[in-house]
Design an enzyme around this catalytic site. Structure first.
Site, PDB file in Angstrom:
ATOM      1  N   LYS A  73      43.867  48.337  44.377  1.00 20.91           N
ATOM      2  CA  LYS A  73      43.571  48.829  46.116  1.00 20.91           C
ATOM      3  C   LYS A  73      45.194  48.103  47.032  1.00 20.91           C
ATOM      4  O   LYS A  73      44.986  48.353  47.327  1.00 20.91           O
ATOM      5  CB  LYS A  73      42.450  47.394  45.782  1.00 20.91           C
ATOM      6  N   GLN A 105      35.260  42.033  43.985  1.00 23.36           N
ATOM      7  CA  GLN A 105      34.523  42.850  42.995  1.00 23.36           C
ATOM      8  C   GLN A 105      33.594  42.962  42.399  1.00 23.36           C
ATOM      9  O   GLN A 105      32.945  41.585  41.764  1.00 23.36           O
ATOM     10  CB  GLN A 105      36.229  42.838  42.216  1.00 23.36           C
ATOM     11  N   ASP A 114      33.557  47.501  51.557  1.00 28.26           N
ATOM     12  CA  ASP A 114      32.422  47.647  50.592  1.00 28.26           C
ATOM     13  C   ASP A 114      31.372  49.228  51.121  1.00 28.26           C
ATOM     14  O   ASP A 114      31.007  50.057  50.449  1.00 28.26           O
ATOM     15  CB  ASP A 114      32.456  47.000  49.944  1.00 28.26           C
TER      16      ASP A 114
HETATM   17  N1  GUN Z   1      33.169  48.001  41.568  1.00 28.32           N
HETATM   18  C1  GUN Z   1      32.633  48.993  40.774  1.00 28.32           C
HETATM   19  N2  GUN Z   1      33.187  50.069  42.100  1.00 28.32           N
HETATM   20  C2  GUN Z   1      32.923  48.769  42.808  1.00 28.32           C
HETATM   21  C3  GUN Z   1      33.447  48.489  43.986  1.00 28.32           C
HETATM   22  O1  GUN Z   1      33.475  49.901  45.555  1.00 28.32           O
HETATM   23  N3  GUN Z   1      33.826  48.186  45.253  1.00 28.32           N
HETATM   24  C4  GUN Z   1      33.859  46.413  44.809  1.00 28.32           C
HETATM   25  N4  GUN Z   1      33.773  46.041  45.275  1.00 28.32           N
HETATM   26  N5  GUN Z   1      33.302  46.714  43.224  1.00 28.32           N
HETATM   27  C5  GUN Z   1      33.035  47.666  42.459  1.00 28.32           C
END
Ligand code: GUN
Length: 285
Positions: free
Chosen positions: A52, A96, A119
Site C-alpha cells: 500500500k 490494517q 477502506d
Molecule cells: N485486511 C484484509 N483486507 C483488508 C482491507 O482491504 N483493508 C484493511 N484495512 N485490512 C484488510
C-alpha cells in the site's frame, strides 16, 4: 478459449490514471497523505501494508506508517485515530485488519472519520452504499466492478451469485452488483444445494476462503468467474478458491490467481485516497 481477466494490467492502468490526476491536483497545491496503521506484526499484513505504501509512492501521494506493538491497548489506538482525524494533512486513514485478539474491530472502524475512511468500512459509508448515496466503497468489491467494466462484461440483467457474506467483500459486492442491475443471490456456508445455486450464475463471484473449492461441477457453461481467494498450496504456490485448470475450459472469462482480483484492491484504495484528497466523496466506482 476462456478470456483471462488481467487484474495486473487493469490495476496498472488505474494507477497510471490516478498518478496523472495527483499531478494535476498538485498544480492546484493539493497534496495527499495516507496514514497506515498496523497493530502487531502479522507477516501477511506487513506485506499488504508495504504494498500500500509503495502504491502511494507510485501515484505521488505521501504515506505515514504507524507500526504499533501487538500489546498496544485499544484506547491508545483510538487516541492515535483521533489525532489523525484532526490532522488536516492526512486525508486517508487505514487500520490494517485483522486486529489482535481483544480489540473491538467495530469500535476501531467507527472511530475513523467517515471522510477519511478510504477502506469504506465505516457504517456511514456502508449505509451510503445501501442507500445509493455517495461514499467510499470497500476496495476489493469496487475493484471487481472495475475488472468487469474494463473487460466489457455486462452485468445488467445477468444472474450473479456471490459466495461469501463478509462485511469487506461479500455484502458490499452484492450491493454493487445490484447497483449494476444484476439479479443477485448471496450464497454462504449454510446455503442448501450450493452447487445448483452456483450453476445458475452468469457471473459467479467466489469469496469462500477455501482453496480450489469451486470445480467445474459448480459452474455454468460460458459463465464469468471471479476468484477472490488467495491461498498457498502444499508446494508453496498461490491458488484461489476456484480450481482454475478444471474450470477454465468451461467459462467465457475468469480471473487468474495471482494477477486477478488481488492487485485491484490496492488500485481502488489509491482511487479512494485520491477522492479523499480532492475532498470529493466518490459517487460511483
Ligand atoms: N485486511 C484484509 N483486507 C483488508 C482491507 O482491504 N483493508 C484493511 N484495512 N485490512 C484488510
Amino acid at each position: 478459449m476462456a478470456e483471462f481477466i488481467d487484474g495486473k494490467r487493469i490495476s496498472q492502468e488505474i494507477k497510471d490514471e490516478l498518478k496523472e490526476r495527483v499531478a494535476q491536483l498538485g498544480t492546484q497545491g493539493i497534496t495527499g497523505c495516507l496514514a497506515v496503521i498496523q497493530v502487531g506484526s502479522d507477516p501477511a499484513s506487513s506485506v499488504y501494508v508495504r504494498n500500500k505504501k509503495r502504491a502511494c509512492a507510485y501515484i505521488g501521494i505521501q504515506s505515514q506508517s504507524y507500526e504499533l506493538d501487538e500489546h498496544t491497548s485499544e484506547s491508545e489506538l483510538l487516541e492515535l485515530i483521533d489525532k489523525l482525524n484532526k490532522d488536516e494533512k492526512i486525508n486517508g486513514i487505514l487500520v490494517q485488519l485483522p486486529l489482535p485478539k481483544g480489540m473491538d474491530e467495530n469500535k476501531v472502524i467507527q472511530a475513523i472519520s467517515p471522510k477519511k475512511d478510504v477502506d469504506g468500512f465505516h457504517p456511514q459509508n456502508v449505509g451510503a452504499l445501501v442507500s445509493g448515496l455517495p461514499g467510499f466503497v470497500s476496495c476489493t468489491p469496487a475493484g471487481i466492478i472495475q475488472l468487469l467494466k474494463r473487460s466489457k462484461i455486462e452485468a445488467a440483467g445477468k444472474n450473479c451469485v456471490v459466495i461469501g457474506r463478509s462485511n469487506i467483500v461479500g455484502k458490499p459486492m452484492s450491493l454493487l452488483m445490484l447497483r449494476e442491475n444484476a439479479t443477485v443471490t448471496i450464497a454462504h456456508s449454510k446455503t442448501a444445494n450450493l452447487r445448483e445455486v452456483c450453476k445458475r450464475a452468469d457471473i459467479l463471484i467466489v469469496a469462500i476462503g477455501k482453496p480450489r473449492f469451486i470445480d467445474a461441477s459448480y459452474v455454468k457453461e460460458g459463465a464469468v468467474v471471479i476468484d477472490v481467494g488467495i491461498h498457498r498450496n502444499a508446494e508453496n504456490k498461490l491458488c484461489g478458491d476456484v480450481d482454475f485448470d478444471q474450470v477454465c475450459p468451461h467459462v467465457k472469462a475468469i480471473t487468474p490467481v495471482p494477477g486477478g482480483v488481488g492487485p485491484m484492491t490496492i488500485a481502488m484504495l489509491m482511487h479512494n485516497c485520491v477522492e479523499a484528497m480532492a475532498a470529493r466523496i466518490p459517487s460511483a466506482n
